[in-house]
Design an enzyme around this catalytic site. Structure first.
Site, mmCIF file in Angstrom:
data_model
loop_
_atom_site.group_PDB
_atom_site.id
_atom_site.type_symbol
_atom_site.label_atom_id
_atom_site.label_comp_id
_atom_site.label_asym_id
_atom_site.label_seq_id
_atom_site.Cartn_x
_atom_site.Cartn_y
_atom_site.Cartn_z
ATOM 1 N N ASP A 143 0.801 -1.187 0.078
ATOM 2 C CA ASP A 143 0.168 -0.155 -0.224
ATOM 3 C C ASP A 143 0.983 1.207 0.109
ATOM 4 O OD1 ASP A 143 -2.006 2.255 1.081
ATOM 5 O OD2 ASP A 143 -3.442 0.670 1.269
ATOM 6 N N GLN A 183 -14.217 2.549 2.044
ATOM 7 C CA GLN A 183 -14.196 2.223 1.213
ATOM 8 C C GLN A 183 -13.712 3.726 0.211
ATOM 9 O OE1 GLN A 183 -15.935 -0.936 -1.059
ATOM 10 N NE2 GLN A 183 -13.942 -1.061 -2.450
ATOM 11 N N HIS A 217 -10.565 -5.123 -2.337
ATOM 12 C CA HIS A 217 -8.906 -5.285 -1.330
ATOM 13 C C HIS A 217 -9.165 -5.673 0.323
ATOM 14 C CE1 HIS A 217 -9.829 -0.886 -1.219
ATOM 15 N NE2 HIS A 217 -9.413 -0.781 -0.723
ATOM 16 N N HIS A 232 -6.641 -5.382 2.983
ATOM 17 C CA HIS A 232 -5.111 -4.690 3.952
ATOM 18 C C HIS A 232 -5.137 -6.045 4.837
ATOM 19 C CE1 HIS A 232 -6.863 -0.243 2.874
ATOM 20 N NE2 HIS A 232 -7.852 -0.694 2.767
HETATM 21 P P1 AMP Z 1 -10.056 1.506 1.338
HETATM 22 O O1 AMP Z 1 -9.658 3.299 1.648
HETATM 23 O O2 AMP Z 1 -9.974 0.747 2.089
HETATM 24 O O3 AMP Z 1 -10.408 1.183 0.248
HETATM 25 O O4 AMP Z 1 -8.159 1.147 0.987
HETATM 26 C C1 AMP Z 1 -7.165 2.030 -0.212
HETATM 27 C C2 AMP Z 1 -5.510 2.053 0.102
HETATM 28 O O5 AMP Z 1 -5.327 1.960 -1.521
HETATM 29 C C3 AMP Z 1 -5.619 2.767 0.543
HETATM 30 O O6 AMP Z 1 -5.265 2.553 1.640
HETATM 31 C C4 AMP Z 1 -4.676 3.389 0.065
HETATM 32 O O7 AMP Z 1 -3.590 4.111 0.510
HETATM 33 C C5 AMP Z 1 -4.768 2.448 -1.337
HETATM 34 N N1 AMP Z 1 -4.162 2.783 -2.908
HETATM 35 C C6 AMP Z 1 -4.046 3.920 -3.405
HETATM 36 N N2 AMP Z 1 -3.513 3.471 -3.992
HETATM 37 C C7 AMP Z 1 -2.443 2.987 -4.700
HETATM 38 C C8 AMP Z 1 -1.922 3.113 -5.390
HETATM 39 N N3 AMP Z 1 -1.049 2.836 -6.663
HETATM 40 N N4 AMP Z 1 -1.230 1.816 -4.720
HETATM 41 C C9 AMP Z 1 -0.335 1.308 -3.428
HETATM 42 N N5 AMP Z 1 -2.268 1.454 -2.761
HETATM 43 C C10 AMP Z 1 -2.751 2.335 -3.192
#
Ligand code: AMP
Length: 134
Positions: A30, A93, A99, A101
């Site tokens: 992440d 989300q 995804h 985590h």
């Molecule tokens: P959520 O809020 O549960 O949808 O988590 C989305 C996650 O995606 C966040 O922790 C972001 O930091 C991560 N994220 C967004 N863009 C990228 C990227 N290009 N590469 C890796 N992680 C990402």
């Protein structure tokens, strides 16, 4: 999906630090860099979240999550993991591609990965009667 950022990572259009890959799933670091070892595991097929995910995709994703969790604890010096998921914007989300985590944990690491809900607002019996699967 062309405009989905995680699909673009899966397709190699956006660089990522890939931790694990198989036919079904991809896991990468992440970019938030908010806690050591923060990994995201995603299905390669575009699926928004657990609510629209088919059984086979879900099974394969959770196999990947288990495999990574086992690797972190067996080979990387961690003792456990937190698994976090938000399914739907109402749940927080922010990226609409399913995804999980994975947060690797060490005993006494001081990381606070558990939500502080602040107390229930409705009567438990009333909520139970709403959510129970009759
Ligand atoms: P959520 O809020 O549960 O949808 O988590 C989305 C996650 O995606 C966040 O922790 C972001 O930091 C991560 N994220 C967004 N863009 C990228 C990227 N290009 N590469 C890796 N992680 C990402």
């Amino acid at each position: 999906m062309a405009e989905c950022i995680f699909c673009r990572i899966i397709n190699g259009e956006i660089p990522s630090r890939i931790v694990f890959e198989d036919e079904w799933s991809l896991a990468f670091m992440d970019v938030a860099n908010d806690v050591d070892g923060h990994i995201l595991a995603v299905p390669k097929t575009h699926t928004k979240n657990i609510l629209d995910c088919d059984d086979e995709t879900l099974i394969q994703l959770m196999k990947t999550v288990k495999r990574i969790s086992d690797h972190l604890t067996a080979n990387c010096g961690y003792n456990g993991v937190n698994l976090l998921n938000a399914s739907d914007e109402s749940a927080g989300q922010s990226v609409p591609h399913f995804h999980i985590h994975i947060i690797p944990r060490r005993t006494g690491d001081g990381i606070d990965a558990w939500p502080h809900f602040g107390g229930a607002k409705r009567d438990m019996e009333e909520v139970f009667n709403t959510v129970r699967m009759k």
